[in-house]
Design a protein around this motif. Structure first.
Motif, short mmCIF file in Angstrom:
data_model
loop_
_atom_site.label_atom_id
_atom_site.label_comp_id
_atom_site.label_asym_id
_atom_site.label_seq_id
_atom_site.Cartn_x
_atom_site.Cartn_y
_atom_site.Cartn_z
N MET A 1 -3.90 -5.33 -29.87
CA MET A 1 -4.00 -3.95 -30.36
C MET A 1 -3.15 -3.04 -29.48
SD MET A 1 -7.41 -1.60 -30.76
CE MET A 1 -7.28 0.10 -31.27
N ARG A 2 -2.36 -2.17 -30.12
CA ARG A 2 -1.50 -1.25 -29.39
C ARG A 2 -2.24 0.06 -29.18
NH1 ARG A 2 4.80 0.16 -30.76
NH2 ARG A 2 5.01 1.95 -29.40
N LEU A 3 -2.35 0.51 -27.92
CA LEU A 3 -3.04 1.76 -27.63
C LEU A 3 -2.24 2.95 -28.11
CD1 LEU A 3 -4.22 1.13 -23.95
CD2 LEU A 3 -5.64 1.09 -26.00
N PRO A 4 -2.92 4.00 -28.60
CA PRO A 4 -2.20 5.24 -28.94
C PRO A 4 -1.48 5.77 -27.71
CG PRO A 4 -4.48 5.31 -29.72
CD PRO A 4 -4.36 4.10 -28.83
N LEU A 5 -0.30 6.36 -27.93
CA LEU A 5 0.52 6.82 -26.82
C LEU A 5 -0.21 7.87 -25.98
CD1 LEU A 5 3.17 6.65 -25.33
CD2 LEU A 5 4.15 8.27 -26.97
N TRP A 6 -0.96 8.76 -26.63
CA TRP A 6 -1.66 9.80 -25.88
C TRP A 6 -2.67 9.20 -24.92
CZ3 TRP A 6 -6.93 10.09 -26.06
CH2 TRP A 6 -7.57 9.48 -27.14
N LEU A 7 -3.30 8.08 -25.33
CA LEU A 7 -4.28 7.42 -24.47
C LEU A 7 -3.59 6.64 -23.36
CD1 LEU A 7 -7.15 6.57 -23.77
CD2 LEU A 7 -6.98 4.77 -25.52
N PRO A 17 8.95 4.61 -20.08
CA PRO A 17 10.30 4.04 -20.02
C PRO A 17 11.31 5.13 -19.66
CG PRO A 17 9.19 3.44 -22.07
CD PRO A 17 8.36 4.50 -21.42
N PRO A 18 12.42 4.77 -19.04
CA PRO A 18 13.48 5.76 -18.80
C PRO A 18 14.06 6.23 -20.14
CG PRO A 18 14.25 3.56 -18.26
CD PRO A 18 12.78 3.44 -18.52
N GLU A 19 14.81 7.30 -20.10
CA GLU A 19 15.29 7.95 -21.33
C GLU A 19 16.00 6.98 -22.26
OE1 GLU A 19 18.11 11.72 -22.69
OE2 GLU A 19 17.72 11.33 -20.57
N ARG A 20 16.77 6.04 -21.70
CA ARG A 20 17.53 5.10 -22.54
C ARG A 20 16.61 4.31 -23.48
NH1 ARG A 20 21.66 0.44 -20.20
NH2 ARG A 20 21.89 -0.76 -22.14
N TRP A 21 15.38 4.03 -23.03
CA TRP A 21 14.46 3.23 -23.85
C TRP A 21 13.18 3.98 -24.19
CZ3 TRP A 21 16.57 0.44 -19.42
CH2 TRP A 21 17.68 -0.34 -19.77
N ALA A 22 13.23 5.30 -24.14
CA ALA A 22 12.04 6.09 -24.46
C ALA A 22 11.55 5.82 -25.89
CB ALA A 22 12.33 7.58 -24.29
N HIS A 23 12.49 5.47 -26.78
CA HIS A 23 12.12 5.24 -28.19
C HIS A 23 11.24 4.00 -28.37
CE1 HIS A 23 15.67 2.76 -27.47
NE2 HIS A 23 15.29 2.01 -28.49
N PHE A 107 18.32 -7.30 -24.06
CA PHE A 107 17.08 -7.53 -24.80
C PHE A 107 16.44 -6.20 -25.20
CE2 PHE A 107 12.43 -7.70 -24.56
CZ PHE A 107 12.19 -8.49 -25.67
N LEU A 108 16.31 -5.25 -24.28
CA LEU A 108 15.67 -3.98 -24.58
C LEU A 108 16.44 -3.22 -25.66
CD1 LEU A 108 14.70 -2.85 -20.97
CD2 LEU A 108 13.14 -3.58 -22.78
N ASP A 109 17.76 -3.26 -25.58
CA ASP A 109 18.57 -2.61 -26.62
C ASP A 109 18.39 -3.29 -27.97
OD1 ASP A 109 19.59 -0.74 -24.83
OD2 ASP A 109 21.41 -1.90 -24.39
N ASP A 134 10.21 -4.59 -12.52
CA ASP A 134 10.97 -4.57 -11.28
C ASP A 134 12.28 -3.79 -11.42
OD1 ASP A 134 9.02 -6.08 -10.09
OD2 ASP A 134 10.11 -7.98 -10.20
N LEU A 135 12.93 -3.94 -12.58
CA LEU A 135 14.24 -3.31 -12.78
C LEU A 135 14.15 -1.86 -13.23
CD1 LEU A 135 15.97 -6.28 -14.63
CD2 LEU A 135 16.74 -5.32 -12.44
N HIS A 136 13.16 -1.55 -14.09
CA HIS A 136 13.14 -0.24 -14.74
C HIS A 136 11.80 0.49 -14.66
CE1 HIS A 136 17.11 -1.19 -16.24
NE2 HIS A 136 16.65 -2.30 -16.78
N GLY A 137 10.79 -0.15 -14.07
CA GLY A 137 9.55 0.56 -13.77
C GLY A 137 8.58 0.73 -14.92
N PHE A 138 8.73 -0.02 -16.01
CA PHE A 138 7.76 0.11 -17.11
C PHE A 138 7.51 -1.27 -17.72
CE2 PHE A 138 11.72 0.11 -19.43
CZ PHE A 138 11.43 -0.32 -20.71
N GLU A 139 6.59 -1.37 -18.65
CA GLU A 139 6.31 -2.60 -19.37
C GLU A 139 6.51 -2.38 -20.86
OE1 GLU A 139 2.47 -4.11 -18.35
OE2 GLU A 139 3.02 -4.52 -16.26
N LEU A 140 6.75 -3.46 -21.57
CA LEU A 140 6.99 -3.36 -23.01
C LEU A 140 5.80 -2.73 -23.72
CD1 LEU A 140 8.60 -6.86 -23.56
CD2 LEU A 140 9.75 -4.66 -23.98
N PRO A 141 6.00 -1.63 -24.45
CA PRO A 141 4.90 -1.01 -25.19
C PRO A 141 4.78 -1.52 -26.63
CG PRO A 141 6.79 0.45 -25.21
CD PRO A 141 7.21 -0.78 -24.45
N ASN A 142 5.63 -2.47 -27.00
CA ASN A 142 5.68 -2.95 -28.38
C ASN A 142 4.40 -3.66 -28.80
OD1 ASN A 142 8.33 -3.00 -26.94
ND2 ASN A 142 9.13 -3.26 -29.00
#
Length: 203
Positions: A1-7, A17-23, A107-109, A134-142
């Motif tokens: 289950m994917r959590l709502p972004l606000w939560l 994610p950094p701006e490049r992968w904010a989407h 991969f992220l792109d 380690d590289l970009h400071g976030f985890e996949l939200p998909n």
């Protein structure tokens, strides 16, 4: 289950994610799924080093092979003998690969905010998140989809107590899917994509 972004943004330790992968955090409303597979230096999600990575897009019941991602990593990681016997990726086979950082960026792109599917996808998810963190400071939200769970639900809908062979080869055999170049990242994603199609659009 994917959590709502606000939560998710209220959780301790959340890092966007950094701006490049904010989407990647945006809700996906399309009809595509990305099937992913990683090959690693050992079968340990905490210590295995990424050696190759492949991904294909499934749209409806079509695998878009022409745009597939298939990269080998130029890694000097010591490879466990058992892993070499499975995927045959020796150090000399990786000399002309790309850097891990480049592979992760590709991969992220490629994946964007589309759902990610795989066989034993939690392993691939853990490997990828370790590098992305380690590289970009976030985890996949998909959203993630496990093919074997789709298979179990489809079988037990009619026979709840049925015994199932949940190996990769077992699913392929029962679904009448060819095992293509087993334990190569691209071969495994093609076979897994065919399993997904059979389970989502049975004939």
């Amino acid at each position: 289950m994917r959590l709502p972004l606000w939560l998710k943004r209220r959780l301790p330790g959340y890092r966007p994610p950094p701006e490049r992968w904010a989407h990647l955090e945006e809700d996906y409303h399309g009809d595509e799924v990305v099937v992913v597979d990683c090959e690693t230096s050992e079968f340990d999600k905490k210590h295995g080093q990424l050696l190759s990575l492949a991904a294909v897009t499934v749209k409806h019941n079509t695998i878009e092979l022409a745009s597939a991602l298939d990269v080998t990593i130029d890694s000097n990681a010591a490879t466990h003998p058992e892993a070499v016997r499975v995927h045959y990726l020796r150090r000399e086979d990786r000399r002309h690969g790309v850097s891990t950082a480049e592979a992760i960026e590709q991969f992220l792109d490629f994946v964007g905010n589309r759902p990610i599917c795989g066989f034993y996808i939690e392993y691939d998810r853990a490997i990828l998140n370790r590098y992305i963190r380690d590289l970009h400071g976030f985890e996949l939200p998909n959203r993630f989809i496990e093919v074997s769970e789709l298979y179990v639900r489809s079988k037990r809908r009619y026979i709840p107590e049925v015994n199932l062979d949940l190996t990769f080869e077992g699913l392929a055999r029962d679904l009448d899917v060819p095992v293509i170049e087993r334990h190569t990242a691209l071969g495994d994603v093609i076979s897994t994509a065919l399993m997904f199609i059979k389970l989502r659009w049975p004939t």
